[in-house]
Enzyme design. Structure first.
Site, PDB file in Angstrom:
ATOM      1  N   ARG A 172      30.644  43.503  14.527  1.00 38.08           N
ATOM      2  CA  ARG A 172      30.555  42.054  14.314  1.00 38.08           C
ATOM      3  C   ARG A 172      29.102  41.677  13.995  1.00 38.08           C
ATOM      4  O   ARG A 172      28.238  41.726  14.864  1.00 38.08           O
ATOM      5  CB  ARG A 172      31.042  41.284  15.545  1.00 38.08           C
ATOM      6  CG  ARG A 172      30.891  39.770  15.366  1.00 38.08           C
ATOM      7  CD  ARG A 172      31.727  38.956  16.333  1.00 38.08           C
ATOM      8  NE  ARG A 172      31.291  39.040  17.709  1.00 38.08           N
ATOM      9  CZ  ARG A 172      31.740  38.249  18.685  1.00 38.08           C
ATOM     10  NH1 ARG A 172      32.647  37.305  18.414  1.00 38.08           N
ATOM     11  NH2 ARG A 172      31.308  38.388  19.917  1.00 38.08           N
ATOM     12  N   ASP A 230      28.991  35.207  27.482  1.00 35.40           N
ATOM     13  CA  ASP A 230      28.193  35.453  26.289  1.00 35.40           C
ATOM     14  C   ASP A 230      27.779  34.115  25.699  1.00 35.40           C
ATOM     15  O   ASP A 230      27.922  33.070  26.345  1.00 35.40           O
ATOM     16  CB  ASP A 230      28.943  36.343  25.288  1.00 35.40           C
ATOM     17  CG  ASP A 230      30.178  35.673  24.685  1.00 35.40           C
ATOM     18  OD1 ASP A 230      30.390  34.453  24.902  1.00 35.40           O
ATOM     19  OD2 ASP A 230      30.931  36.369  23.978  1.00 35.40           O
TER      20      ASP A 230
END
Length: 538
Positions: A175, A458
């Protein structure tokens, strides 16, 4: 990696400047070919990238002026044309019943590849930070993993090595950063480059052919897109990249995260733009909540969500979004991947049981809804997720044949935030401050995935936390438990109280506090907390 290597020197293409410090073996990733591709992508695509980022503001301004998000008239033919399908599932992407996520530091790479998951999201985005060392060493660690040479010894002397052969390891899916993030350490013609294109190019050049040789390919997760035109930009980057490195068109495959409110209305269009490179969509639930708050932040009480921990995946607007995603994917032959389970194992027996029970319920619901797989944030949760999907899939690799034609989702259902039950409480405000401060402090130190209160946090969860507070202040929200008006002064008072309860001296929290206040209580809303935070990062 050894620190005994000679200092790195780079061969720079014309117009390319690298301002970051050079560590051992950096030239393997910052190769002339990789830097040439970055320059080519920048010169051909960066102007469009900046234009598309400007268009995001136009959407937010229209919503602020009373216009609601809707399915686009201009792309109606794409949605109504039943003849097109995405490319067939690529090798290593047929069975994705459980996917690990995590940053690309050396220890995490080894743990993820030993986890028993079917795929691993090697994260250069929300679970990472764009600290220069991470930008280069992430793909270097992946290169070593693909070559089978990766190992790691912790400061305490614990050794980490890969177990088993390639066939037993998860498929790697990288990603890159979102379109909004720049890379300030690589300049082309004097301009900052795109973090997205840098991450893409570095991995493709170093590891693309090696992945093909292993029987897989260079696979990507694409984050935070807000329109089908942004997907078209990625498709063009893939086309340029494949020609540049000399691999067949369609070798690259991408799974797009539907994690912004605007993108939920353009799922089919996003698949269509990437159809020769597409491998599915993912329900990026936490960023989706952040984007819902962000997009409708000025539209009054109907769009103010209750405390973050009370907003579950079964509330009406989240349910509509996930069911539409499964239907859209399976209609077009694409995989539907469920959202992150942020639970992590705990040594507290009661906490641990609660975490596994909640994970099982979450994954059971997703499997029953037709998802082909889902995410977990810790190796200890891989088996539990796999078990829930195997109960539904059995020996089948996926359930693309479950078309979910019973699902008919309207724009009004996707926008039905006001039906979300729950309250805004002082405890919830305090919890948001606590999570955001702890996360920001760690992020600024170079780590993007942080265990806080038995959850893996996150950037997405920190974004929810600060965005809720900004929205509450600017919509004159009162707490349900104490009947307190949420103001800047009230938030500042809570910030100081929270810091007083956190370990360490107050001075150790100052930079995180300053960053938090910049994105949570300022008059102007910052689109992403990572942008001002990145400006504070060397």
């Amino acid at each position: 990696m050894s620190d005994q290597s000679q200092p790195t020197t780079l061969s720079l293409p014309d117009g390319v400047e690298v301002t970051g410090d050079l560590g051992p073996r950096y030239e393997e990733i910052l190769s002339p070919k990789a830097l040439q591709l970055i320059a080519k992508l920048h010169r051909e695509l960066n102007g469009r990238r900046l234009e598309l980022l400007a268009k995001r503001k136009e959407v937010v301004d229209a919503v602020a002026n009373g216009e609601d998000l809707h399915f686009l008239d201009e792309t109606k033919e794409v949605r109504e044309d039943d003849s097109w399908q995405v490319a067939p599932l690529a090798p290593g992407l047929e069975d994705r019943r459980v996917e690990m996520t995590g940053p690309t530091d050396r220890k995490m790479v080894i743990n993820a590849l030993n986890s028993g998951a079917k795929a691993w999201l090697a994260d250069q985005e929300d679970a990472n930070t764009p600290m220069w060392a991470n930008v280069v060493e992430g793909p270097l660690n992946l290169l070593d993993a693909i070559d089978g040479s990766i190992d790691f010894t912790s400061p305490e002397g614990k050794e980490y090595k890969l177990k088993g052969g390639v066939e037993e390891q998860p498929t790697i899916i990288v990603r890159p950063r979102g379109w909004h993030l720049p890379e300030k350490h690589i300049l082309v013609d004097g301009e900052e480059t795109s973090g997205s294109l840098v991450d893409f190019a570095l991995y493709l050049v170093a590891c693309g052919q090696k992945q093909i040789d292993r029987g897989h390919g260079p696979y990507f997760y694409l984050p935070k897109m807000e329109s089908y035109l942004e997907a078209r930009l990625w498709n063009d980057a893939f086309t340029i990249g494949q020609d540049f490195v000399g691999i067949p068109q369609g070798t690259i495959r991408a799974t797009c995260l539907i994690e912004t409110f605007p993108a939920a209305f353009q799922m089919e269009e996003i698949l269509y733009e990437l159809r020769d490179h597409s491998s599915g969509l993912n329900a990026g639930r936490w960023d989706y909540l952040f984007s819902a708050i962000k997009t409708y932040r000025t539209r009054g009480a109907d769009y103010v969500l209750p405390d973050r921990n009370t907003v579950t995946m079964t509330v009406p607007f989240m349910r509509a979004y996930t069911e539409l995603l499964v239907r859209t994917c399976h209609k077009r032959g694409a995989s539907a991947i469920g959202g992150m389970a942020a639970f992590i194992p705990s040594k507290d027996e009661a906490v641990n049981k609660n975490a596994f029970d909640k994970l099982a319920a979450d994954k059971s619901r997703e499997a029953g809804d037709g998802f082909d797989g889902s995410w977990v944030a810790h190796p200890g949760m891989v088996q539990a997720c796999a078990e829930e999907f195997t109960k539904v899939l059995g020996d089948k690799p996926n359930q693309l044949d479950k078309k979910r034609e019973d699902v008919q989702v309207t724009a009004e259902q996707l926008l039905d935030v006001k039906s979300t039950p729950g309250d805004v409480t002082e405890e919830g405000v305090r919890a948001n401050i606590d999570v955001a401060l702890q996360y920001l402090r760690t992020w600024l130190q170079g780590r993007g995935a942080v265990g806080i209160n038995n959850l893996m946090e996150d950037a997405a969860t920190a974004e929810i936390s600060r965005s809720q507070i900004w929205q509450q202040i600017n919509n004159q929200v009162k707490t349900a438990d104490t009947d307190t008006l949420i103001t800047k002064d009230f938030v500042l008072k809570l910030v100081n109280e929270v810091i007083a309860d956190l370990p360490g001296e107050a001075s150790e929290w100052q930079e995180a506090k300053d960053t938090f206040l910049e994105v949570a209580v300022a008059d102007d809303y910052a689109d992403f907390l990572t942008l001002p935070a990145y400006s504070r990062m060397p």
